[in-house]
Design a protein around this motif. Structure first.
Motif, PDB file in Angstrom:
ATOM      1  N   ALA A  59      46.660  19.729  31.098  1.00 34.18           N
ATOM      2  CA  ALA A  59      45.997  19.633  32.334  1.00 34.18           C
ATOM      3  C   ALA A  59      44.589  20.559  31.610  1.00 34.18           C
ATOM      4  CB  ALA A  59      46.637  21.113  33.333  1.00 34.18           C
ATOM      5  N   ASP A  60      43.664  20.937  32.674  1.00 35.14           N
ATOM      6  CA  ASP A  60      42.549  21.411  32.097  1.00 35.14           C
ATOM      7  C   ASP A  60      41.760  22.258  33.389  1.00 35.14           C
ATOM      8  OD1 ASP A  60      41.399  19.501  33.458  1.00 35.14           O
ATOM      9  OD2 ASP A  60      39.876  18.956  32.127  1.00 35.14           O
ATOM     10  N   GLY A  61      41.145  22.886  32.828  1.00 34.26           N
ATOM     11  CA  GLY A  61      40.035  23.776  33.828  1.00 34.26           C
ATOM     12  C   GLY A  61      39.029  24.256  33.183  1.00 34.26           C
ATOM     13  N   ASP A  62      37.926  25.029  34.272  1.00 38.44           N
ATOM     14  CA  ASP A  62      36.619  25.517  33.835  1.00 38.44           C
ATOM     15  C   ASP A  62      36.700  27.151  34.347  1.00 38.44           C
ATOM     16  OD1 ASP A  62      35.252  23.118  32.531  1.00 38.44           O
ATOM     17  OD2 ASP A  62      36.027  22.462  34.223  1.00 38.44           O
ATOM     18  N   PHE A  63      36.117  27.832  33.578  1.00 40.35           N
ATOM     19  CA  PHE A  63      35.730  29.302  33.884  1.00 40.35           C
ATOM     20  C   PHE A  63      34.438  29.079  34.641  1.00 40.35           C
ATOM     21  CE2 PHE A  63      38.738  29.529  30.494  1.00 40.35           C
ATOM     22  CZ  PHE A  63      39.602  30.455  30.928  1.00 40.35           C
ATOM     23  N   VAL A  64      34.106  29.323  35.674  1.00 40.60           N
ATOM     24  CA  VAL A  64      33.179  29.511  36.578  1.00 40.60           C
ATOM     25  C   VAL A  64      32.189  30.538  36.120  1.00 40.60           C
ATOM     26  CG1 VAL A  64      31.825  29.114  38.988  1.00 40.60           C
ATOM     27  CG2 VAL A  64      34.122  28.140  38.369  1.00 40.60           C
ATOM     28  N   ASP A  65      32.844  31.740  36.008  1.00 37.39           N
ATOM     29  CA  ASP A  65      32.194  32.910  35.538  1.00 37.39           C
ATOM     30  C   ASP A  65      33.358  33.839  34.952  1.00 37.39           C
ATOM     31  OD1 ASP A  65      33.621  34.470  37.406  1.00 37.39           O
ATOM     32  OD2 ASP A  65      31.886  34.001  38.871  1.00 37.39           O
ATOM     33  N   GLU A  66      32.970  34.871  34.358  1.00 35.76           N
ATOM     34  CA  GLU A  66      34.199  35.805  33.774  1.00 35.76           C
ATOM     35  C   GLU A  66      35.385  36.095  34.394  1.00 35.76           C
ATOM     36  OE1 GLU A  66      32.187  40.260  34.235  1.00 35.76           O
ATOM     37  OE2 GLU A  66      31.360  38.867  32.714  1.00 35.76           O
ATOM     38  N   ASN A  67      35.124  35.934  35.921  1.00 40.07           N
ATOM     39  CA  ASN A  67      36.232  36.270  36.718  1.00 40.07           C
ATOM     40  C   ASN A  67      37.062  35.005  37.613  1.00 40.07           C
ATOM     41  OD1 ASN A  67      36.606  39.237  36.028  1.00 40.07           O
ATOM     42  ND2 ASN A  67      34.478  39.324  36.851  1.00 40.07           N
ATOM     43  N   THR A  68      36.549  33.820  37.250  1.00 39.23           N
ATOM     44  CA  THR A  68      36.919  32.942  38.047  1.00 39.23           C
ATOM     45  C   THR A  68      37.119  31.596  37.318  1.00 39.23           C
ATOM     46  OG1 THR A  68      35.506  33.774  39.874  1.00 39.23           O
ATOM     47  CG2 THR A  68      36.494  31.504  40.427  1.00 39.23           C
ATOM     48  N   LEU A  69      38.499  30.973  37.372  1.00 39.98           N
ATOM     49  CA  LEU A  69      38.932  29.916  36.853  1.00 39.98           C
ATOM     50  C   LEU A  69      39.261  28.831  37.831  1.00 39.98           C
ATOM     51  CD1 LEU A  69      40.201  28.337  34.373  1.00 39.98           C
ATOM     52  CD2 LEU A  69      42.103  29.555  34.556  1.00 39.98           C
ATOM     53  N   HIS A  70      38.907  27.695  37.597  1.00 40.36           N
ATOM     54  CA  HIS A  70      39.057  26.646  38.600  1.00 40.36           C
ATOM     55  C   HIS A  70      39.986  25.648  37.662  1.00 40.36           C
ATOM     56  CE1 HIS A  70      35.528  26.410  41.464  1.00 40.36           C
ATOM     57  NE2 HIS A  70      36.231  27.668  41.339  1.00 40.36           N
ATOM     58  N   GLY A  72      43.110  22.602  38.362  1.00 38.56           N
ATOM     59  CA  GLY A  72      44.100  21.802  39.043  1.00 38.56           C
ATOM     60  C   GLY A  72      43.865  21.704  40.621  1.00 38.56           C
ATOM     61  N   GLY A  73      42.715  22.153  40.997  1.00 36.96           N
ATOM     62  CA  GLY A  73      42.288  22.245  42.348  1.00 36.96           C
ATOM     63  C   GLY A  73      42.768  23.623  42.916  1.00 36.96           C
ATOM     64  N   MET A  74      43.006  24.554  42.126  1.00 39.20           N
ATOM     65  CA  MET A  74      43.305  25.804  42.443  1.00 39.20           C
ATOM     66  C   MET A  74      41.974  26.718  42.044  1.00 39.20           C
ATOM     67  SD  MET A  74      47.095  26.363  41.588  1.00 39.20           S
ATOM     68  CE  MET A  74      47.273  25.775  39.909  1.00 39.20           C
ATOM     69  N   ILE A  75      42.020  27.792  42.464  1.00 37.38           N
ATOM     70  CA  ILE A  75      41.021  28.853  42.127  1.00 37.38           C
ATOM     71  C   ILE A  75      41.769  30.117  41.582  1.00 37.38           C
ATOM     72  CG2 ILE A  75      39.351  30.483  42.760  1.00 37.38           C
ATOM     73  CD1 ILE A  75      38.116  28.170  44.666  1.00 37.38           C
ATOM     74  N   LEU A  76      41.735  30.346  40.329  1.00 46.62           N
ATOM     75  CA  LEU A  76      42.504  31.767  39.881  1.00 46.62           C
ATOM     76  C   LEU A  76      41.222  32.949  39.536  1.00 46.62           C
ATOM     77  CD1 LEU A  76      44.107  28.963  38.765  1.00 46.62           C
ATOM     78  CD2 LEU A  76      45.564  30.955  38.210  1.00 46.62           C
ATOM     79  N   ARG A  77      41.684  34.058  39.732  1.00 51.00           N
ATOM     80  CA  ARG A  77      40.860  35.101  39.641  1.00 51.00           C
ATOM     81  C   ARG A  77      41.299  36.106  38.464  1.00 51.00           C
ATOM     82  NH1 ARG A  77      37.086  33.601  43.152  1.00 51.00           N
ATOM     83  NH2 ARG A  77      37.826  33.082  45.285  1.00 51.00           N
ATOM     84  N   ARG A  78      40.782  36.649  37.974  1.00 50.14           N
ATOM     85  CA  ARG A  78      41.085  37.607  36.602  1.00 50.14           C
ATOM     86  C   ARG A  78      41.731  38.897  37.465  1.00 50.14           C
ATOM     87  NH1 ARG A  78      39.891  38.391  31.324  1.00 50.14           N
ATOM     88  NH2 ARG A  78      38.031  37.205  31.263  1.00 50.14           N
ATOM     89  N   LYS A  79      43.021  39.204  37.011  1.00 50.63           N
ATOM     90  CA  LYS A  79      43.614  40.238  37.682  1.00 50.63           C
ATOM     91  C   LYS A  79      43.165  41.464  36.685  1.00 50.63           C
ATOM     92  CE  LYS A  79      48.234  42.086  38.704  1.00 50.63           C
ATOM     93  NZ  LYS A  79      49.581  41.877  38.678  1.00 50.63           N
ATOM     94  N   LEU A  80      42.533  42.288  37.298  1.00 54.47           N
ATOM     95  CA  LEU A  80      42.173  43.621  36.635  1.00 54.47           C
ATOM     96  C   LEU A  80      43.018  44.636  36.485  1.00 54.47           C
ATOM     97  CD1 LEU A  80      38.262  43.673  38.014  1.00 54.47           C
ATOM     98  CD2 LEU A  80      39.315  42.767  35.786  1.00 54.47           C
TER      99      LEU A  80
END
Length: 80
Positions: A59-70, A72-80
């Motif tokens: 699988a793969d993905g892209d970091f949109v910014d330092e706190n957001t990862l796209h 597999g169709g999901m949006i993940l956010r950095r847990k601080l």
């Protein structure tokens, strides 16, 4: 492997998918109540991430910014 700025825990807004990007190039993904549902290795190049699950799935993905990862169709956010 040098630690990159994206190491750490990444979580969907509903908390159902959790990716822990370990500094050694391994990841551990939990799904719902299933801890360590998927494990494998990953590589980050720039803002792109590639995953290779221990079972052979990729699988793969892209970091949109330092706190957001796209991923597999999901949006993940950095847990601080």
């Amino acid at each position: 492997m040098p630690q990159h700025p994206y190491s750490g825990m990444w979580v969907t807004d509903d908390g159902q998918v959790r990716h822990e990007l370990l500094p050694n190039g391994r990841y551990d993904e939990a799904r719902g109540r299933r801890e360590s549902a998927y494990q494998g290795r990953y590589e980050v190049r720039g803002t792109h991430i590639d995953y290779w699950d221990d079972t052979g799935f990729t699988a793969d993905g892209d970091f949109v910014d330092e706190n957001t990862l796209h991923h597999g169709g999901m949006i993940l956010r950095r847990k601080l």
